[in-house]
Design an enzyme around this catalytic site. Structure first.
Site, short mmCIF file in Angstrom:
data_model
loop_
_atom_site.label_atom_id
_atom_site.label_comp_id
_atom_site.label_asym_id
_atom_site.label_seq_id
_atom_site.Cartn_x
_atom_site.Cartn_y
_atom_site.Cartn_z
N THR A 95 -0.10 14.39 -92.61
CA THR A 95 0.64 15.55 -92.79
C THR A 95 1.95 15.36 -92.88
O THR A 95 2.76 14.87 -92.04
CB THR A 95 0.30 16.77 -91.55
OG1 THR A 95 -0.94 16.72 -91.42
CG2 THR A 95 1.05 18.07 -91.80
N LYS A 171 -1.36 22.74 -96.32
CA LYS A 171 -1.75 21.89 -95.16
C LYS A 171 -0.97 22.67 -93.98
O LYS A 171 -1.15 23.02 -92.81
CB LYS A 171 -1.46 20.65 -95.11
CG LYS A 171 -1.59 19.82 -93.69
CD LYS A 171 -2.95 19.95 -93.09
CE LYS A 171 -2.92 19.48 -91.62
NZ LYS A 171 -4.00 19.73 -90.98
N LYS A 239 6.19 18.14 -85.11
CA LYS A 239 6.79 17.74 -86.37
C LYS A 239 6.07 18.66 -87.49
O LYS A 239 6.97 18.99 -88.32
CB LYS A 239 5.93 16.37 -86.34
CG LYS A 239 6.20 15.61 -87.59
CD LYS A 239 4.86 15.61 -88.77
CE LYS A 239 3.43 15.10 -88.14
NZ LYS A 239 2.43 15.01 -88.93
P1 NAP Z 1 -2.45 9.00 -84.16
O1 NAP Z 1 -3.75 8.90 -83.48
O2 NAP Z 1 -1.04 8.98 -83.27
O3 NAP Z 1 -2.14 7.75 -85.27
C1 NAP Z 1 -1.05 7.54 -85.81
C2 NAP Z 1 -1.30 6.37 -86.91
O4 NAP Z 1 -0.12 6.17 -87.65
C3 NAP Z 1 -1.81 5.04 -86.14
O5 NAP Z 1 -2.44 4.37 -87.02
C4 NAP Z 1 -0.33 4.22 -86.00
O6 NAP Z 1 -0.44 2.92 -85.80
C5 NAP Z 1 0.13 4.83 -87.28
N1 NAP Z 1 1.80 4.61 -87.12
C6 NAP Z 1 2.51 5.20 -86.53
N2 NAP Z 1 4.00 4.86 -86.83
C7 NAP Z 1 3.75 3.89 -87.68
C8 NAP Z 1 4.79 2.95 -88.26
N3 NAP Z 1 6.13 3.08 -88.26
N4 NAP Z 1 4.36 2.23 -88.92
C9 NAP Z 1 3.13 1.67 -89.32
N5 NAP Z 1 1.92 2.73 -88.84
C10 NAP Z 1 2.33 3.47 -87.98
O7 NAP Z 1 -2.40 10.40 -85.09
P2 NAP Z 1 -3.57 11.12 -85.87
O8 NAP Z 1 -3.70 12.21 -84.74
O9 NAP Z 1 -4.43 10.25 -86.14
O10 NAP Z 1 -2.79 12.02 -86.98
C11 NAP Z 1 -2.40 11.15 -88.06
C12 NAP Z 1 -2.11 12.18 -89.18
O11 NAP Z 1 -3.18 13.14 -89.42
C13 NAP Z 1 -0.94 12.63 -88.59
O12 NAP Z 1 0.14 13.21 -89.74
C14 NAP Z 1 -1.19 14.13 -88.29
O13 NAP Z 1 -0.28 15.36 -88.40
C15 NAP Z 1 -2.43 14.31 -89.27
N6 NAP Z 1 -3.76 15.33 -88.61
C16 NAP Z 1 -3.88 15.14 -87.39
C17 NAP Z 1 -4.93 15.73 -86.96
C18 NAP Z 1 -5.58 15.60 -85.39
O14 NAP Z 1 -6.17 16.54 -85.05
N7 NAP Z 1 -5.26 14.86 -84.76
C19 NAP Z 1 -5.64 16.68 -87.67
C20 NAP Z 1 -5.28 17.01 -89.08
C21 NAP Z 1 -4.26 15.92 -89.53
P3 NAP Z 1 -0.59 2.48 -84.13
O15 NAP Z 1 -2.08 2.67 -83.84
O16 NAP Z 1 -0.19 0.97 -84.18
O17 NAP Z 1 0.41 3.29 -83.32
#
Ligand code: NAP
Length: 293
Positions: A95, A171, A239
């Site tokens: 997102t 989204k 965010k």
């Molecule tokens: P998350 O569990 O916090 O995972 C974030 C990912 O991004 C991890 O692989 C992290 O790596 C990586 N990352 C963050 N900063 C980075 C950087 N500077 N360089 C390289 N890698 C980096 O988040 P999530 O919940 O999976 O969400 C991921 C995306 O999907 C977001 O945009 C969120 O808004 C969207 N989303 C989330 C949901 C939900 O329910 N969770 C639903 C729909 C969409 P590390 O493992 O090394 O930290």
């Protein structure tokens, strides 16, 4: 298909796993390597850089936190923009902001690389069980080529436009609707508690009215205060609402509701809720009503 998958957080792990289950060849990269190792045991090829993950791939999917994380992976040293081969398409499922999606399309286009936006709806359990809703936008031929990937991660794909950033608008609009529901649950539950009405009973009434799995699921989470561990962290929800307001500004659409929710999420951060689930927005509203959780 032969693909690269970058970002194995809460969402990315399940998505990559379903691509493997569907028979695609998946090369994975994650900043913290231990999350990649679990998928390595399930058949993924673990790589040491984003560049390596997209080498020889027909498509590379990024599922990262936010704009700066995607910028780092795409344009940073060893980033995919300098490594994508001819015919490889970058699919951004994070997102991210509308402005940054436009920048990605422009920069990839300048290198004759293809770019699609395909953000998703659904929480980590939906990612794990292939129940995501995929919202895709971009060039039709590229979308059709990548359809087997969308089919592997989700239960339905909506194609919403020919410009990738249009998927990001959808989204963000969807997340505003969900956040508004959370705000409304918070306000109504607070009223029920102060009125001496069982808020679980109130939820039964709401479920009968709406008949929606989203209301049912989030209603239960809020009613039972199931905020920890987070499926979607409040700081990521903040965010998203900030990105909604950026888009609203650009499109000249006043969004007083989004502004109010942004302030409530900021209050959540100020009260130590950044890493709790974003449904703990309801806790902010309860606190404003003088209720302790
Ligand atoms: P998350 O569990 O916090 O995972 C974030 C990912 O991004 C991890 O692989 C992290 O790596 C990586 N990352 C963050 N900063 C980075 C950087 N500077 N360089 C390289 N890698 C980096 O988040 P999530 O919940 O999976 O969400 C991921 C995306 O999907 C977001 O945009 C969120 O808004 C969207 N989303 C989330 C949901 C939900 O329910 N969770 C639903 C729909 C969409 P590390 O493992 O090394 O930290």
């Amino acid at each position: 298909m032969k693909i690269g998958f970058i970002g194995l957080g809460r969402m990315g792990s399940g998505m990559a796993r379903n691509l493997l289950r569907a028979g695609h060849g998946v090369a994975v990269y994650n900043r913290s390597r231990e999350k990649a190792e679990a998928l390595g045991r399930e058949g993924a090829r673990i790589t040491n850089s984003p560049r390596e993950a997209c080498g020889g791939s027909e498509a590379v999917i990024t599922m990262l936190s936010d704009d700066p994380a995607v910028a780092e992976i795409v344009f940073g040293a060893g980033g995919i923009a300098s490594a994508m081969e001819n015919g490889c398409v970058h699919i951004s499922s994070s997102t991210i902001s509308v402005a940054f999606a436009r920048r990605l399309a422009t920069e990839h286009g300048g290198k004759r690389q293809e770019f699609l936006s395909a953000p998703v709806f659904g929480r980590p359990e939906a990612a794990e069980s292939k129940k995501l809703i995929v919202v895709a936008a971009g060039e039709v031929k590229a979308i059709e080529r990548c359809r087997p990937l969308f089919d592997a991660i989700g239960r339905q794909t909506f194609v919403v436009g020919s410009e990738p950033w249009q998927a990001n608008v959808v989204k963000l609009g969807g997340n505003l609707v969900i956040a508004s529901m959370l705000e409304a649950f918070g306000e109504s539950f607070a009223a029920m508690r102060k009125a001496g009405v069982d808020h679980h009973l109130f939820l039964d009434v709401i479920n009968e009215i709406f008949g929606s799995p989203v209301y049912k699921n989030y209603g239960r989470i809020v009613a039972n205060e199931e905020f920890d561990p987070a499926a979607f962290m409040l700081k990521l929800g903040l965010k998203d609402i900030r990105l909604v307001l950026e888009a609203a500004d650009e499109l000249a659409v006043p969004m007083p509701l989004a502004s109010l929710i942004r302030d409530h999420l900021i209050s959540g951060v100020a009260h130590g809720q950044a890493d709790l689930d974003w449904s703990s927005l309801a806790r902010v509203v309860a606190r404003n009503a003088g209720l302790e959780s």
